[in-house]
Structure formats: structure tokens, C-alpha cells
Design a protein around this motif. Sequence first.
Motif, PDB file in Angstrom:
ATOM      1  N   SER A  22       0.786  -1.378  -0.292  1.00  0.00           N
ATOM      2  CA  SER A  22      -0.042  -0.072  -0.123  1.00  0.00           C
ATOM      3  C   SER A  22       1.251   1.698   0.001  1.00  0.00           C
ATOM      4  O   SER A  22       1.603   1.252   0.576  1.00  0.00           O
ATOM      5  N   VAL A  24       0.885   4.213   1.493  1.00  0.00           N
ATOM      6  CA  VAL A  24       1.020   4.654   2.577  1.00  0.00           C
ATOM      7  C   VAL A  24       2.448   4.607   3.959  1.00  0.00           C
ATOM      8  O   VAL A  24       3.358   4.259   3.500  1.00  0.00           O
ATOM      9  N   VAL A  40      -1.621   7.508   9.799  1.00  0.00           N
ATOM     10  CA  VAL A  40      -1.117   6.511   8.461  1.00  0.00           C
ATOM     11  C   VAL A  40      -2.037   7.914   7.291  1.00  0.00           C
ATOM     12  O   VAL A  40      -3.026   7.900   7.398  1.00  0.00           O
ATOM     13  N   LYS A  41      -1.143   7.846   6.546  1.00  0.00           N
ATOM     14  CA  LYS A  41      -1.784   8.592   5.814  1.00  0.00           C
ATOM     15  C   LYS A  41      -1.148   8.136   4.149  1.00  0.00           C
ATOM     16  O   LYS A  41      -0.384   7.544   3.710  1.00  0.00           O
ATOM     17  N   ARG A  42      -2.549   8.262   3.278  1.00  0.00           N
ATOM     18  CA  ARG A  42      -2.090   8.170   1.729  1.00  0.00           C
ATOM     19  C   ARG A  42      -1.062   8.663   1.231  1.00  0.00           C
ATOM     20  O   ARG A  42      -0.987   9.873   1.469  1.00  0.00           O
TER      21      ARG A  42
END
Length: 72
Positions: A22, A24, A40-42
Motif C-alpha cells: 500500500s 501509505v 497513517v497517510k495515503r
Amino acid sequence: HLPIHPVLRGVPHVECEPLDASEVTTTVTSAHPYGVRVEVKRARAIDDGLDDGLRVPIGIEIVATGPVVNVA
């Protein structure tokens, strides 16, 4: 927020990372004897404006040092 019970005797050392591919980033924003907060950040914004949600497995390692007392 990830609660810790029983409460640790001191502030733990905490590391975290995504366990899949992913896009992130993970950051430990606070660590206390009673819990840990992880952000948690995209890596990029959603293009179409629709948010179907995202599931990302996160590995977290919490290391506390010191005497162990009253663990039961």
C-alpha cells in the motif's frame, strides 16, 4: 490509538510500518506507558473523489525496558 494494558512502567520505543505494498506512510505521533498513537497517510490523493475506504495491515513493535512487576 492503540491502548496498552497493563500500563507499562516507562515510555516504550515504538516502530510501525505497512505490511503490504500500500502507498501509505506511518508515523508514531505519540508513545506513552498507557498507549500509542499512530498516524497513517495515503501517499497520494484519490483521483475520482470517491472513497471506498482502504484497508492496510500495519505492523507495530512496542519495546519496553525495565523491571516487570504485577503482570497477570
